[in-house]
Design a protein around this motif. Structure first.
Motif, short mmCIF file in Angstrom:
data_model
loop_
_atom_site.label_atom_id
_atom_site.label_comp_id
_atom_site.label_asym_id
_atom_site.label_seq_id
_atom_site.Cartn_x
_atom_site.Cartn_y
_atom_site.Cartn_z
N ARG A 61 54.99 0.12 39.53
CA ARG A 61 53.70 0.64 39.08
C ARG A 61 53.55 0.58 37.55
O ARG A 61 52.73 1.29 36.97
N GLY A 62 54.30 -0.31 36.94
CA GLY A 62 54.23 -0.41 35.48
C GLY A 62 52.87 -0.81 34.96
O GLY A 62 52.47 -0.42 33.85
N ASP A 63 52.12 -1.57 35.75
CA ASP A 63 50.80 -2.01 35.31
C ASP A 63 49.80 -0.86 35.24
O ASP A 63 48.78 -0.97 34.55
N GLU A 64 50.10 0.25 35.91
CA GLU A 64 49.16 1.38 35.92
C GLU A 64 48.98 2.02 34.55
O GLU A 64 47.98 2.69 34.30
N ILE A 65 49.94 1.83 33.67
CA ILE A 65 49.87 2.53 32.38
C ILE A 65 49.03 1.80 31.35
O ILE A 65 48.70 2.38 30.31
N ILE A 66 48.66 0.56 31.60
CA ILE A 66 47.97 -0.23 30.56
C ILE A 66 46.67 0.43 30.10
O ILE A 66 46.47 0.62 28.89
N LEU A 118 57.45 1.09 28.69
CA LEU A 118 58.38 0.80 29.78
C LEU A 118 59.78 0.50 29.24
O LEU A 118 59.91 -0.03 28.14
N ALA A 119 60.78 0.83 29.99
CA ALA A 119 60.74 1.71 31.15
C ALA A 119 61.13 3.11 30.71
O ALA A 119 61.92 3.30 29.79
N ALA A 120 60.58 4.11 31.40
CA ALA A 120 60.74 5.50 30.99
C ALA A 120 62.19 5.92 30.88
O ALA A 120 62.58 6.64 29.93
N ASP A 121 63.02 5.51 31.84
CA ASP A 121 64.40 5.99 31.90
C ASP A 121 65.35 5.19 31.02
O ASP A 121 66.54 5.53 30.94
N TYR A 122 64.86 4.17 30.36
CA TYR A 122 65.71 3.39 29.46
C TYR A 122 65.10 3.33 28.06
O TYR A 122 65.39 4.19 27.23
N CYS A 123 64.30 2.34 27.78
CA CYS A 123 63.88 2.13 26.40
C CYS A 123 62.97 3.23 25.85
O CYS A 123 63.04 3.56 24.68
N VAL A 124 62.11 3.80 26.69
CA VAL A 124 61.29 4.92 26.23
C VAL A 124 62.16 6.11 25.91
O VAL A 124 62.05 6.73 24.84
N THR A 167 53.88 6.10 30.93
CA THR A 167 55.16 5.44 31.17
C THR A 167 55.49 5.47 32.65
O THR A 167 54.94 6.27 33.41
N ARG A 168 56.37 4.56 33.07
CA ARG A 168 56.89 4.52 34.43
C ARG A 168 58.38 4.22 34.35
O ARG A 168 58.84 3.54 33.43
N ALA A 169 59.11 4.72 35.35
CA ALA A 169 60.57 4.59 35.34
C ALA A 169 61.05 3.57 36.37
O ALA A 169 60.41 3.36 37.41
N ILE A 170 62.19 2.97 36.09
CA ILE A 170 62.87 2.16 37.09
C ILE A 170 63.37 3.08 38.20
O ILE A 170 63.21 2.80 39.38
N ASP A 171 63.95 4.21 37.81
CA ASP A 171 64.46 5.20 38.76
C ASP A 171 63.89 6.56 38.39
O ASP A 171 64.40 7.21 37.46
N LYS A 201 66.00 13.70 35.22
CA LYS A 201 67.16 14.33 34.60
C LYS A 201 67.17 14.10 33.09
O LYS A 201 67.47 15.00 32.30
N LYS A 202 66.83 12.89 32.69
CA LYS A 202 66.84 12.56 31.27
C LYS A 202 65.76 13.32 30.51
O LYS A 202 65.96 13.70 29.35
N ILE A 203 64.62 13.54 31.15
CA ILE A 203 63.54 14.25 30.46
C ILE A 203 63.94 15.70 30.18
O ILE A 203 63.53 16.30 29.18
N GLU A 204 64.77 16.28 31.05
CA GLU A 204 65.26 17.64 30.79
C GLU A 204 66.18 17.65 29.58
O GLU A 204 66.14 18.58 28.77
N LEU A 205 67.02 16.64 29.44
CA LEU A 205 67.88 16.53 28.26
C LEU A 205 67.04 16.36 27.00
O LEU A 205 67.32 16.98 25.96
N PHE A 206 66.01 15.54 27.10
CA PHE A 206 65.10 15.33 25.97
C PHE A 206 64.47 16.65 25.53
O PHE A 206 64.40 16.95 24.33
N LYS A 207 64.04 17.46 26.47
CA LYS A 207 63.44 18.75 26.13
C LYS A 207 64.46 19.72 25.56
O LYS A 207 64.15 20.47 24.63
#
Length: 228
Positions: free
Chosen positions: A54-59, A177-183, A204-208, A214-220
């Protein structure tokens, strides 16, 4: 400089990067905010070689976001064909296997965003008139670079932090893209550098998605904010 930037960033600039106070850093203007559009490239869209679901949805979301920021930055994965993060360059390995590369864990990806290819281009429907800088990353064949600021080993800087500082930017919003890596890694490095950072989840959209949650909690936990 201290009247523009957050104290953690000023401390980091002075102690680690040896910045000196200069007249162009001093301003009575309110702090500025930049939008970083991460890797919105053809290979990460549906039918691409490393498609993010669903990466195209963010454009349209990303296009609409741009009007709310003082500065727009885009990034591009820009890999040589022989990049060692590609599974194709390890004959005994499969896509998504993990190896040790340059002393750290590395996911092996399908070939993607190879320099000069159609898949490496920013997507055609991305509004680009306001983009002032495109940062290309992942150019070193020996090491991957998820973040817009550094390679994965933090051995080399892209120069983006210095550019943002000279532009008077203290706040960053990250999408793409992708939320769980480069973002995620772009946002985490920005926090570590001392910027105020938010991830815009609608953009953004994630691969997983489970990994990203889980990563967004660490970010916060590290002081980042999340908006939809």
């Amino acid at each position: 400089m201290s009247n523009i930037f957050p104290p953690p960033l000023v401390k980091r600039l002075n102690e680690e990067f040896h910045f000196e106070d200069k007249p162009y850093f001093d301003s009575d203007e309110p702090s500025k905010a930049a939008l970083i559009i991460v890797d919105l490239q053809s290979d990460f869209l549906p039918k691409g070689s490393l498609a993010v679901p669903r990466g195209d949805e963010i454009i349209p979301v990303v296009n609409n976001l741009q009007k709310h920021y003082d500065l727009i930055i885009a990034t591009q994965d820009w890999h040589p064909a022989a990049h060692k993060s590609f599974a194709s360059n390890h004959p005994d390995k499969e896509v998504m296997e993990t190896i040790i590369l340059d002393g750290r864990e590395q996911v092996l990806w399908p070939d993607h965003c190879v320099q000069g290819t159609k898949g490496a281009e920013l997507v055609e429907t991305l509004e680009s008139n306001k983009i002032e800088l495109v940062v290309r990353k992942g150019t070193d064949v020996q090491i991957d670079s998820y973040s817009a600021f550094f390679d994965n080993g933090h051995k080399k800087s892209t120069g983006l932090a210095g550019y943002l500082i000279e532009k008077g930017i203290s706040k960053l919003a990250v999408c793409g893209l992708a939320a769980d890596y480069c973002v995620f890694y772009t946002a985490m490095d920005a926090l570590e550098l001392g910027f105020e950072v938010e991830i815009i989840t609608e953009g953004t959209r994630a691969i997983d998605p489970e990994t990203f949650a889980k990563k967004i909690e660490l970010f916060k936990e590290k002081g980042g904010t999340v908006s939809s």
